[in-house]
Design a protein around this motif. Structure first.
Motif, PDB file in Angstrom:
ATOM      1  N   ASN A  27      19.202  48.884   4.967  1.00 57.87           N
ATOM      2  CA  ASN A  27      20.220  49.684   5.620  1.00 57.87           C
ATOM      3  C   ASN A  27      20.320  48.757   7.112  1.00 57.87           C
ATOM      4  O   ASN A  27      18.990  48.336   7.505  1.00 57.87           O
ATOM      5  N   GLN A  29      11.679  50.734  11.327  1.00 61.90           N
ATOM      6  CA  GLN A  29      12.335  51.304  10.210  1.00 61.90           C
ATOM      7  C   GLN A  29      12.623  52.705  10.491  1.00 61.90           C
ATOM      8  O   GLN A  29      13.571  53.277   9.844  1.00 61.90           O
ATOM      9  N   ASN A  73      14.826  47.465   6.158  1.00 66.83           N
ATOM     10  CA  ASN A  73      15.868  47.787   6.603  1.00 66.83           C
ATOM     11  C   ASN A  73      16.088  46.932   8.036  1.00 66.83           C
ATOM     12  O   ASN A  73      14.995  46.301   8.533  1.00 66.83           O
ATOM     13  N   GLY A 109      16.331  52.314   9.324  1.00 62.66           N
ATOM     14  CA  GLY A 109      16.440  53.072   7.984  1.00 62.66           C
ATOM     15  C   GLY A 109      16.756  54.396   8.540  1.00 62.66           C
ATOM     16  O   GLY A 109      17.589  55.011   7.942  1.00 62.66           O
TER      17      GLY A 109
END
Length: 374
Positions: free
Chosen positions: A128, A173, A163, A144
């Protein structure tokens, strides 16, 4: 997708490729975009199990009349405004919190909690991205996960890795102070049982299965009796396969497979004692518990499943006792799940074989068959 009130369960679903664009003009031209995949309001509870939330975007479009238009995007995949959200065995991957102008800021590429509670249990949050642009490029946080102070977030037996911030790999993250335990977090995160090691997925992108040398195997919470822990993984494999739960959605499963010619086994074991009267239930019986001995001579008692294949190559699933009456061109195919710590390579599987005739067991023997653990 906006969710209001009580929705007890979203099971085996995929929430993919949705975008929330915010054109709402507020004071000074501030626009806000929340929850590219899911927006959970402040009422009731929502549960995810075995879901994939992939490729969604919260995209802030700054269109204002003020001198300093701003764009804020929160939660590329999931935004929690209140209430409770619990996700088990759920993959949150390749989502983005982004904007279109030099004053756009993204927070929580995967999930963002404003109020309420978000629980992640045996989840995998990967690939992500949270982006911020222009003069605010340093403001993107939580590639994340992002937790606001007024909210609650717990992460257990999960993987948060790969991420990004502004398209670059980062140790940011998770932003905020969630309770994180027995999880694999890139860049490390304070909490009992946490690790910071490459989870070693079998492939890139949103592939979430772990390889045989993953540090996530047998690294989850040792208290597997906790009621909130799932009994299986995203593929339906039972948890735990080894000593304790694995981290993430995938419970690593080592499988050995082999084929045994029943006629050869019959003759070698009982000298072809198949003449005489047979009644239903007679024949060659192979119990469903077996012993596997790996190349280090370590023994494992495991349960196996069988399929009987006749000479026409028809397959018949078999129950706990495997019966075949009389000779013929038959085979049984066995599959046994082996603990993850068994050594790979050459091994042996031991099966208990009985001969039943006229309703009585007239002979029994233990047979050892070469196999290969892969």
């Amino acid at each position: 997708m906006s969710l209001f009130g009580d929705i007890s369960l979203l099971d085996n679903c995929k929430i993919k490729d949705n975008t929330v664009n915010s054109f709402t003009e507020v004071t000074n031209g501030t626009t806000i975009s929340r929850g590219g995949g899911v927006y959970k309001d402040g009422r009731g509870n929502l549960n995810f199990d075995k879901c994939i939330v992939e490729g969604n975007a919260a995209y802030a479009v700054a269109r204002g009349f003020g001198f300093f238009p701003n764009g804020f995007s929160y939660g590329g995949a999931i935004f929690v405004a209140g209430g409770g959200v619990t996700a088990t065995n759920t993959v949150i991957c390749s989502n983005i919190a982004d904007g279109d102008s030099s004053v756009s800021r993204g927070y929580g590429g995967g999930c963002f909690t404003e109020n309420g509670l978000l629980e992640l249990i045996n989840c995998t949050v990967i690939y992500n991205t949270a982006n911020a642009r222009g003069a605010f490029s340093a403001n993107a946080l939580g590639g994340g996960l992002f937790k606001q102070p007024n909210s609650n977030m717990t992460v257990t037996n999960s993987v948060v890795y790969h991420n990004k911030i502004n398209g670059q790999s980062t140790n940011s993250q998770i932003h905020g102070d969630p309770t994180v335990t027995y999880s694999d977090i890139q860049g490390a995160f304070l909490g009992v049982g946490n690790i910071a090691l490459d989870p070693k997925f079998v492939d890139v992108a949103c592939e979430y299965h772990i390889s045989s040398d993953s540090p996530c195997i047998d690294a989850g919470d040792p208290d597997s009796a906790t009621p909130t822990f799932p009994n299986d993984d995203i593929d339906g494999n039972l948890r735990p396969q080894g000593l304790v739960y694995d981290m993430g959605v995938d419970e690593y499963k080592v499988v050995v497979e082999g084929t045994v010619n029943i006629d050869q086994l019959w003759s070698a074991t009982f000298g072809g004692q198949f003449s005489g009267e047979f009644i239903p239930g007679d024949g060659l019986i192979i119990n469903d518990m077996c012993t596997v001995i790996d190349e280090n001579n370590i023994e494992y008692n495991v349960k196996q499943t069988y399929t009987l294949i006749d000479h026409d190559k028809k397959k018949f699933p078999l129950g706990k006792q495997k019966t075949r009456r009389g000779p013929g061109h038959h085979y049984f195919v066995f599959e046994a799940t082996i603990p993850a710590d068994a050594a790979l390579g050459k091994a042996k599987i031991g099966i208990n074989v009985q001969l039943r005739k006229s309703g009585k067991i007239i002979d029994r023997e233990f047979r050892s068959i070469p196999i290969y653990i892969k």
